[in-house]
Design a protein around this motif. Sequence first.
Motif, PDB file in Angstrom:
ATOM      1  N   THR A 168       0.749  -1.202   0.007  1.00  6.33           N
ATOM      2  CA  THR A 168       0.061   0.110  -0.050  1.00  6.33           C
ATOM      3  C   THR A 168       0.790   1.277   0.080  1.00  6.33           C
ATOM      4  OG1 THR A 168      -1.817  -1.153   1.094  1.00  6.33           O
ATOM      5  CG2 THR A 168      -2.027   1.172   1.372  1.00  6.33           C
ATOM      6  N   ILE A 169       1.754   1.288   0.822  1.00  6.46           N
ATOM      7  CA  ILE A 169       2.751   2.657   0.799  1.00  6.46           C
ATOM      8  C   ILE A 169       3.737   2.460  -0.466  1.00  6.46           C
ATOM      9  CG2 ILE A 169       4.691   3.573   2.282  1.00  6.46           C
ATOM     10  CD1 ILE A 169       3.309   2.193   4.856  1.00  6.46           C
ATOM     11  N   ALA A 170       4.140   1.602  -0.735  1.00  4.80           N
ATOM     12  CA  ALA A 170       5.099   1.435  -1.999  1.00  4.80           C
ATOM     13  C   ALA A 170       4.198   1.995  -3.199  1.00  4.80           C
ATOM     14  CB  ALA A 170       5.920   0.129  -2.278  1.00  4.80           C
ATOM     15  N   SER A 171       2.847   1.569  -3.217  1.00  2.26           N
ATOM     16  CA  SER A 171       2.013   1.845  -4.243  1.00  2.26           C
ATOM     17  C   SER A 171       1.665   3.259  -4.134  1.00  2.26           C
ATOM     18  CB  SER A 171       0.931   0.858  -4.482  1.00  2.26           C
ATOM     19  OG  SER A 171       1.427  -0.385  -4.588  1.00  2.26           O
ATOM     20  N   SER A 172       2.263   4.108  -3.358  1.00  2.00           N
ATOM     21  CA  SER A 172       1.945   5.480  -3.350  1.00  2.00           C
ATOM     22  C   SER A 172       2.887   6.339  -4.515  1.00  2.00           C
ATOM     23  CB  SER A 172       2.084   6.192  -2.057  1.00  2.00           C
ATOM     24  OG  SER A 172       3.501   5.990  -1.575  1.00  2.00           O
ATOM     25  N   TYR A 173       3.528   5.433  -5.307  1.00  2.00           N
ATOM     26  CA  TYR A 173       4.115   6.464  -6.362  1.00  2.00           C
ATOM     27  C   TYR A 173       3.340   7.068  -7.516  1.00  2.00           C
ATOM     28  CZ  TYR A 173       3.496   2.325  -9.278  1.00  2.00           C
ATOM     29  OH  TYR A 173       2.757   1.468 -10.200  1.00  2.00           O
ATOM     30  N   PRO A 174       2.199   6.700  -7.749  1.00  2.00           N
ATOM     31  CA  PRO A 174       1.449   7.640  -8.549  1.00  2.00           C
ATOM     32  C   PRO A 174       1.296   8.773  -8.027  1.00  2.00           C
ATOM     33  CG  PRO A 174       0.380   5.624  -8.524  1.00  2.00           C
ATOM     34  CD  PRO A 174       1.430   5.525  -7.619  1.00  2.00           C
ATOM     35  N   ILE A 175       1.271   9.183  -6.716  1.00  2.93           N
ATOM     36  CA  ILE A 175       1.331  10.577  -6.236  1.00  2.93           C
ATOM     37  C   ILE A 175       2.537  11.531  -6.940  1.00  2.93           C
ATOM     38  CG2 ILE A 175       1.551  11.948  -4.177  1.00  2.93           C
ATOM     39  CD1 ILE A 175       0.093   9.532  -2.897  1.00  2.93           C
ATOM     40  N   ILE A 176       3.548  10.745  -6.586  1.00  2.22           N
ATOM     41  CA  ILE A 176       4.935  11.505  -7.155  1.00  2.22           C
ATOM     42  C   ILE A 176       4.922  11.870  -8.551  1.00  2.22           C
ATOM     43  CG2 ILE A 176       7.391  11.293  -7.172  1.00  2.22           C
ATOM     44  CD1 ILE A 176       6.859   9.156  -4.765  1.00  2.22           C
ATOM     45  N   VAL A 177       4.483  10.769  -9.352  1.00  3.12           N
ATOM     46  CA  VAL A 177       4.369  10.528 -10.811  1.00  3.12           C
ATOM     47  C   VAL A 177       3.371  11.825 -11.213  1.00  3.12           C
ATOM     48  CG1 VAL A 177       3.922   9.145 -12.794  1.00  3.12           C
ATOM     49  CG2 VAL A 177       5.103   8.295 -10.973  1.00  3.12           C
ATOM     50  N   THR A 178       2.330  11.914 -10.511  1.00  2.00           N
ATOM     51  CA  THR A 178       1.417  12.952 -10.904  1.00  2.00           C
ATOM     52  C   THR A 178       1.872  14.108 -10.733  1.00  2.00           C
ATOM     53  OG1 THR A 178      -0.628  11.333 -10.552  1.00  2.00           O
ATOM     54  CG2 THR A 178      -1.217  13.739 -10.658  1.00  2.00           C
ATOM     55  N   LEU A 179       2.452  14.488  -9.567  1.00  2.00           N
ATOM     56  CA  LEU A 179       3.121  15.813  -9.262  1.00  2.00           C
ATOM     57  C   LEU A 179       4.093  16.260 -10.232  1.00  2.00           C
ATOM     58  CD1 LEU A 179       3.281  15.630  -5.605  1.00  2.00           C
ATOM     59  CD2 LEU A 179       1.733  17.063  -6.937  1.00  2.00           C
ATOM     60  N   VAL A 180       5.051  15.399 -10.472  1.00  2.00           N
ATOM     61  CA  VAL A 180       6.069  15.674 -11.254  1.00  2.00           C
ATOM     62  C   VAL A 180       5.707  15.642 -12.742  1.00  2.00           C
ATOM     63  CG1 VAL A 180       8.384  14.904 -12.130  1.00  2.00           C
ATOM     64  CG2 VAL A 180       7.981  14.717  -9.734  1.00  2.00           C
ATOM     65  N   SER A 181       4.655  14.831 -13.239  1.00  2.00           N
ATOM     66  CA  SER A 181       4.312  15.006 -14.694  1.00  2.00           C
ATOM     67  C   SER A 181       3.715  16.296 -14.721  1.00  2.00           C
ATOM     68  CB  SER A 181       3.564  13.789 -14.919  1.00  2.00           C
ATOM     69  OG  SER A 181       3.862  12.543 -14.918  1.00  2.00           O
ATOM     70  N   THR A 182       3.038  16.773 -13.930  1.00  2.00           N
ATOM     71  CA  THR A 182       2.011  18.092 -14.142  1.00  2.00           C
ATOM     72  C   THR A 182       3.137  19.233 -14.033  1.00  2.00           C
ATOM     73  OG1 THR A 182       0.220  17.195 -13.100  1.00  2.00           O
ATOM     74  CG2 THR A 182       0.467  19.262 -13.233  1.00  2.00           C
ATOM     75  N   LEU A 183       4.056  19.083 -13.243  1.00  2.75           N
ATOM     76  CA  LEU A 183       5.056  20.223 -13.025  1.00  2.75           C
ATOM     77  C   LEU A 183       6.199  20.399 -14.061  1.00  2.75           C
ATOM     78  CD1 LEU A 183       4.942  20.464  -9.165  1.00  2.75           C
ATOM     79  CD2 LEU A 183       3.794  21.692 -10.644  1.00  2.75           C
ATOM     80  N   TRP A 184       6.537  19.267 -14.304  1.00  2.00           N
ATOM     81  CA  TRP A 184       7.969  19.146 -15.145  1.00  2.00           C
ATOM     82  C   TRP A 184       7.502  18.893 -16.588  1.00  2.00           C
ATOM     83  CZ3 TRP A 184      11.142  14.502 -15.797  1.00  2.00           C
ATOM     84  CH2 TRP A 184      12.361  14.680 -16.611  1.00  2.00           C
ATOM     85  N   MET A 185       6.748  17.885 -16.806  1.00  2.63           N
ATOM     86  CA  MET A 185       6.281  17.523 -18.219  1.00  2.63           C
ATOM     87  C   MET A 185       5.145  17.965 -18.761  1.00  2.63           C
ATOM     88  SD  MET A 185       7.133  13.310 -17.979  1.00  2.63           S
ATOM     89  CE  MET A 185       8.759  12.797 -17.568  1.00  2.63           C
ATOM     90  N   TRP A 186       4.504  19.170 -18.034  1.00  3.59           N
ATOM     91  CA  TRP A 186       3.415  19.946 -18.528  1.00  3.59           C
ATOM     92  C   TRP A 186       2.175  19.119 -19.071  1.00  3.59           C
ATOM     93  CZ3 TRP A 186       3.984  24.485 -16.500  1.00  3.59           C
ATOM     94  CH2 TRP A 186       5.274  24.980 -16.546  1.00  3.59           C
ATOM     95  N   GLU A 187       2.045  17.952 -18.268  1.00  5.14           N
ATOM     96  CA  GLU A 187       0.589  17.013 -18.611  1.00  5.14           C
ATOM     97  C   GLU A 187      -0.436  17.887 -17.826  1.00  5.14           C
ATOM     98  OE1 GLU A 187       0.950  13.010 -17.807  1.00  5.14           O
ATOM     99  OE2 GLU A 187       2.637  12.744 -19.375  1.00  5.14           O
ATOM    100  N   PRO A 188      -1.599  17.588 -18.733  1.00  7.03           N
ATOM    101  CA  PRO A 188      -2.789  18.340 -17.860  1.00  7.03           C
ATOM    102  C   PRO A 188      -3.283  17.677 -16.624  1.00  7.03           C
ATOM    103  CG  PRO A 188      -3.417  17.236 -19.942  1.00  7.03           C
ATOM    104  CD  PRO A 188      -1.973  17.041 -19.816  1.00  7.03           C
ATOM    105  N   LEU A 189      -3.472  18.497 -15.832  1.00  3.66           N
ATOM    106  CA  LEU A 189      -4.342  18.101 -14.633  1.00  3.66           C
ATOM    107  C   LEU A 189      -5.584  18.060 -14.463  1.00  3.66           C
ATOM    108  CD1 LEU A 189      -3.250  16.962 -11.662  1.00  3.66           C
ATOM    109  CD2 LEU A 189      -3.380  19.361 -10.845  1.00  3.66           C
ATOM    110  N   THR A 190      -6.169  16.905 -15.095  1.00  7.30           N
ATOM    111  CA  THR A 190      -7.552  16.817 -15.093  1.00  7.30           C
ATOM    112  C   THR A 190      -8.333  16.061 -13.828  1.00  7.30           C
ATOM    113  OG1 THR A 190      -7.421  14.425 -16.031  1.00  7.30           O
ATOM    114  CG2 THR A 190      -7.386  16.348 -17.648  1.00  7.30           C
ATOM    115  N   LEU A 191      -9.663  16.172 -13.678  1.00  9.42           N
ATOM    116  CA  LEU A 191     -10.194  15.848 -12.497  1.00  9.42           C
ATOM    117  C   LEU A 191      -9.695  14.249 -12.252  1.00  9.42           C
ATOM    118  CD1 LEU A 191     -12.070  16.522 -10.349  1.00  9.42           C
ATOM    119  CD2 LEU A 191     -13.980  15.762 -11.540  1.00  9.42           C
ATOM    120  N   PRO A 192      -9.992  13.321 -13.171  1.00 11.91           N
ATOM    121  CA  PRO A 192      -9.558  11.918 -12.840  1.00 11.91           C
ATOM    122  C   PRO A 192      -7.981  11.675 -12.447  1.00 11.91           C
ATOM    123  CG  PRO A 192     -10.850  12.159 -14.899  1.00 11.91           C
ATOM    124  CD  PRO A 192     -10.603  13.393 -14.577  1.00 11.91           C
ATOM    125  N   VAL A 193      -7.072  12.558 -13.211  1.00  9.65           N
ATOM    126  CA  VAL A 193      -5.806  12.590 -12.765  1.00  9.65           C
ATOM    127  C   VAL A 193      -5.360  13.095 -11.673  1.00  9.65           C
ATOM    128  CG1 VAL A 193      -3.354  13.483 -13.348  1.00  9.65           C
ATOM    129  CG2 VAL A 193      -4.897  12.498 -15.035  1.00  9.65           C
TER     130      VAL A 193
END
Length: 186
Positions: free
Chosen positions: A101-126
Amino acid sequence: IALNTLGVFYSAMAAVCMAIAPAFLKKGLEQISRSEIVTSRTIFFVASAAALSLSEGRSLLPPRSAGLAAFMFLLTLSGNIMGDVSYFRAIQLIGMSRGITIASSYPIIVTLVSTLWMWEPLTLPVLMAPLLIVGGLVLLRREPGGARPGDQPPNPAGFIWALVAAFGWASMMLMQKWLITEKQIQ
């Protein structure tokens, strides 16, 4: 089949494999070391990836550039070594359900970095997916009924190992995303 449908299918299959794998890993950790498990997983991964690449008519040659080869080596270190070895240690110290459960929190990091660094859109589902993960972590922390008689308290180091695994896997995912989008590696 539409690309989105295939993406959802592959994501669902990855989720199923990741859900089943911890039970096998927990059983395996009782009989062999973490390094033996990582080695076995890596060998089976390389064989599976080679078979898939050959079935798609792709080359098995290494990258042409030394920089790209070094980057792929770093990707492997972050995911397979830092992520997986830390994950196995977390399972040993805090158990399978907490560790995954804790190790699977990596999508939180991926979402933050993808939005801030890779300029991916931050939609409601994301945005909702990491929030649901955080909610699950809070629920895990507040287990009903507390400890049972005779239970050992979880080793705090196990939580650190699980977080290191999350950062390793997140790093690997972000590097893979960069390779696919910026370097057009398929």
